[in-house]
Design an enzyme around this catalytic site. Structure first.
Site, mmCIF file in Angstrom:
data_model
loop_
_atom_site.group_PDB
_atom_site.id
_atom_site.type_symbol
_atom_site.label_atom_id
_atom_site.label_comp_id
_atom_site.label_asym_id
_atom_site.label_seq_id
_atom_site.Cartn_x
_atom_site.Cartn_y
_atom_site.Cartn_z
ATOM 1 N N HIS A 66 70.402 35.176 -18.495
ATOM 2 C CA HIS A 66 71.255 36.236 -17.963
ATOM 3 C C HIS A 66 72.668 36.135 -18.524
ATOM 4 C CE1 HIS A 66 68.396 36.848 -14.246
ATOM 5 N NE2 HIS A 66 67.895 37.307 -15.374
ATOM 6 N N ASP A 119 77.014 30.658 -14.645
ATOM 7 C CA ASP A 119 78.188 29.834 -14.308
ATOM 8 C C ASP A 119 78.508 28.763 -15.350
ATOM 9 O OD1 ASP A 119 76.297 27.736 -13.783
ATOM 10 O OD2 ASP A 119 76.195 28.291 -11.657
ATOM 11 N N CYS A 123 88.874 45.026 -27.029
ATOM 12 C CA CYS A 123 88.336 44.552 -28.309
ATOM 13 C C CYS A 123 89.382 44.779 -29.400
ATOM 14 C CB CYS A 123 87.040 45.305 -28.636
ATOM 15 S SG CYS A 123 86.357 44.880 -30.246
ATOM 16 N N SER A 149 65.090 32.967 -6.045
ATOM 17 C CA SER A 149 64.304 33.733 -5.074
ATOM 18 C C SER A 149 63.236 34.591 -5.727
ATOM 19 C CB SER A 149 65.243 34.624 -4.252
ATOM 20 O OG SER A 149 65.815 35.604 -5.091
ATOM 21 N N GLY A 209 65.579 26.620 -7.074
ATOM 22 C CA GLY A 209 66.626 27.445 -6.480
ATOM 23 C C GLY A 209 66.704 28.875 -6.967
ATOM 24 N N ASN A 265 71.469 31.285 -14.401
ATOM 25 C CA ASN A 265 72.849 31.163 -13.944
ATOM 26 C C ASN A 265 73.833 31.461 -15.068
ATOM 27 O OD1 ASN A 265 71.696 30.448 -11.581
ATOM 28 N ND2 ASN A 265 72.019 28.248 -11.817
ATOM 29 N N PRO A 315 64.879 25.218 -0.553
ATOM 30 C CA PRO A 315 64.806 25.027 0.906
ATOM 31 C C PRO A 315 63.986 26.117 1.588
ATOM 32 C CG PRO A 315 67.105 25.106 0.155
ATOM 33 C CD PRO A 315 66.249 25.486 -1.007
ATOM 34 N N TYR A 335 84.249 40.519 -11.725
ATOM 35 C CA TYR A 335 83.718 39.448 -12.569
ATOM 36 C C TYR A 335 84.758 38.357 -12.829
ATOM 37 C CZ TYR A 335 79.072 41.186 -13.473
ATOM 38 O OH TYR A 335 77.761 41.555 -13.310
HETATM 39 P P1 OAD Z 1 69.176 34.109 -5.247
HETATM 40 O O1 OAD Z 1 70.459 34.110 -4.477
HETATM 41 O O2 OAD Z 1 68.359 35.352 -5.223
HETATM 42 O O3 OAD Z 1 68.254 32.918 -4.741
HETATM 43 C C1 OAD Z 1 68.794 31.632 -4.553
HETATM 44 C C2 OAD Z 1 67.689 30.692 -4.145
HETATM 45 O O4 OAD Z 1 68.237 29.398 -4.055
HETATM 46 C C3 OAD Z 1 67.044 31.021 -2.814
HETATM 47 O O5 OAD Z 1 65.631 30.925 -2.935
HETATM 48 C C4 OAD Z 1 67.594 29.913 -1.900
HETATM 49 O O6 OAD Z 1 66.692 29.553 -0.869
HETATM 50 C C5 OAD Z 1 67.767 28.783 -2.881
HETATM 51 N N1 OAD Z 1 68.735 27.727 -2.501
HETATM 52 C C6 OAD Z 1 69.817 27.795 -1.698
HETATM 53 N N2 OAD Z 1 70.431 26.605 -1.631
HETATM 54 C C7 OAD Z 1 69.728 25.746 -2.408
HETATM 55 C C8 OAD Z 1 69.857 24.357 -2.760
HETATM 56 N N3 OAD Z 1 70.857 23.598 -2.282
HETATM 57 N N4 OAD Z 1 68.940 23.820 -3.591
HETATM 58 C C9 OAD Z 1 67.914 24.564 -4.077
HETATM 59 N N5 OAD Z 1 67.749 25.870 -3.786
HETATM 60 C C10 OAD Z 1 68.641 26.454 -2.964
HETATM 61 O O7 OAD Z 1 69.548 33.686 -6.728
HETATM 62 P P2 OAD Z 1 68.712 33.855 -8.063
HETATM 63 O O8 OAD Z 1 67.246 33.800 -7.767
HETATM 64 O O9 OAD Z 1 69.259 32.910 -9.058
HETATM 65 O O10 OAD Z 1 70.867 38.379 -12.001
HETATM 66 O O11 OAD Z 1 69.094 35.307 -8.493
HETATM 67 C C11 OAD Z 1 68.470 35.809 -9.634
HETATM 68 C C12 OAD Z 1 69.326 36.823 -10.297
HETATM 69 O O12 OAD Z 1 69.639 37.881 -9.400
HETATM 70 C C13 OAD Z 1 70.658 36.325 -10.768
HETATM 71 O O13 OAD Z 1 70.613 35.647 -11.983
HETATM 72 C C14 OAD Z 1 71.412 37.621 -10.906
HETATM 73 C C15 OAD Z 1 71.032 38.212 -9.592
HETATM 74 O O14 OAD Z 1 71.185 39.523 -9.426
HETATM 75 C C16 OAD Z 1 71.675 39.033 -12.837
HETATM 76 O O15 OAD Z 1 72.873 38.970 -12.742
HETATM 77 C C17 OAD Z 1 70.940 39.828 -13.881
#
Ligand code: OAD
Length: 284
Positions: free
Chosen positions: A134, A117, A176, A220, A218, A115, A245, A79
């Site tokens: 998250h 970040d 802590c 999945s 963005g 996110n 995309p 992390y």
């Molecule tokens: P993913 O990595 O699963 O999905 C990222 C998405 O962003 C995909 O659909 C890509 O096609 C898309 N993508 C890539 N480049 C892009 C761009 N330039 N513009 C727009 N979209 C783009 O990430 P998340 O869906 O955010 O959870 O993941 C969800 C959660 O799973 C995270 O928050 C984390 C992870 O495990 C926890 O930590 C609880």
């Protein structure tokens, strides 16, 4: 000077017009894809954190409270590397457009982000109108929950290199001061539940039930609360845009909605134009 935006495709404009005629806030739901153009790899892309940073582990195995308890040093090292990567990134055009949109729409705007970040807040979105469902890697809390207090991640970790093991000083900084247990990153792990206090579960569902437009950017669709939010909006038949995309279960929902549209492309390309169209008649 802000460059003029290219005209939006008529199918996107039609969704925005439908939203215009309805009541409620405009909600953006963002995932890792919105930060991809800031240089932060998405979770499930080829350069995702899990494959690059975690050797033999599946994300669901590594990002858990139980993994943290059985190997806290290893989980922390991973992390800290993620934290350092986020610290070295800067908000991109899409983040900045959403900050500007909040300035223009005020309490008609809400941001639900997966996110951790912190880039939305660094771009200027307010903590009050940004539901970080998250968590946020900028913050830590007691792993033993001796107190709900959130504190800043110690500054010294902003340059942590990939694979660097924790030393005694780092362990000390991650202890802590109240109870002597480990501190933990303020993130939701896969074996934990959403709640309102830390992760704004009820608030997110409430805006899903009330919004006039949902824009999913963005993500999945691999986690449950974003899916509940989108399903709620889709079932209401409210206006619905998906910017990505790649097709996903969210884009399927948009395609099936008469007031929906899948905008196949990058966040940096489309989010500024959509935000501009949503606030064209508002004072900056
Ligand atoms: P993913 O990595 O699963 O999905 C990222 C998405 O962003 C995909 O659909 C890509 O096609 C898309 N993508 C890539 N480049 C892009 C761009 N330039 N513009 C727009 N979209 C783009 O990430 P998340 O869906 O955010 O959870 O993941 C969800 C959660 O799973 C995270 O928050 C984390 C992870 O495990 C926890 O930590 C609880």
């Amino acid at each position: 000077m802000i460059p003029a935006m290219p005209p939006l495709d008529p199918s996107i404009s039609a969704v925005l017009h439908a939203a215009d005629a309805a009541e409620g806030p405009v909600v953006f739901l963002t995932g890792a894809g919105i930060s991809a153009e800031s240089g932060i790899p998405t979770f499930r892309g080829a350069e995702g954190f899990w494959q690059v940073g975690s050797r033999n582990y599946q994300p669901q195995e590594l990002a858990t409270y139980s993994a943290f308890r059985s190997m806290p040093g290893e989980i922390w090292a991973w992390y800290l590397y993620r934290y350092a990567m986020c610290q070295s990134a800067a908000p991109n055009r899409a983040h900045l457009a959403l900050s500007e949109l909040e300035t223009r729409l005020g309490d008609e705007f809400l941001l639900v982000t997966q996110n951790v970040d912190g880039l939305h807040l660094r771009a200027g979105n307010s903590a009050a109108r940004t539901y970080q469902i998250h968590g946020n890697l900028d913050l830590v809390r007691c792993a033993g929950a001796c107190s709900p207090e959130l504190t800043r991640m110690p500054e010294r970790f902003a340059t942590w290199e990939k694979g660097r093991p924790l030393d005694d000083e780092a362990e000390q900084a991650l202890t802590c001061t109240r109870c002597g247990d480990w501190l933990r990153p303020h993130v939701l792990w896969f074996d934990e539940c959403y709640d309102e206090e830390r992760y704004r579960f009820e608030s997110s569902m409430a805006v899903a039930a009330a919004c006039r437009l949902l824009v999913v950017v963005g993500t999945s669709g691999a986690t449950t609360l974003p899916m509940h939010v989108a399903t709620t909006v889709a079932q209401r038949g409210a206006a619905f845009l998906v910017v990505d995309p790649e097709p996903s279960s969210f884009s399927d929902m948009a395609d099936a909605n008469p007031r929906g549209c899948f905008v196949q492309g990058k966040a940096g390309e489309f989010v500024p134009a959509i935000a501009d169209a949503l606030s064209a008649d508002r004072e900056p």
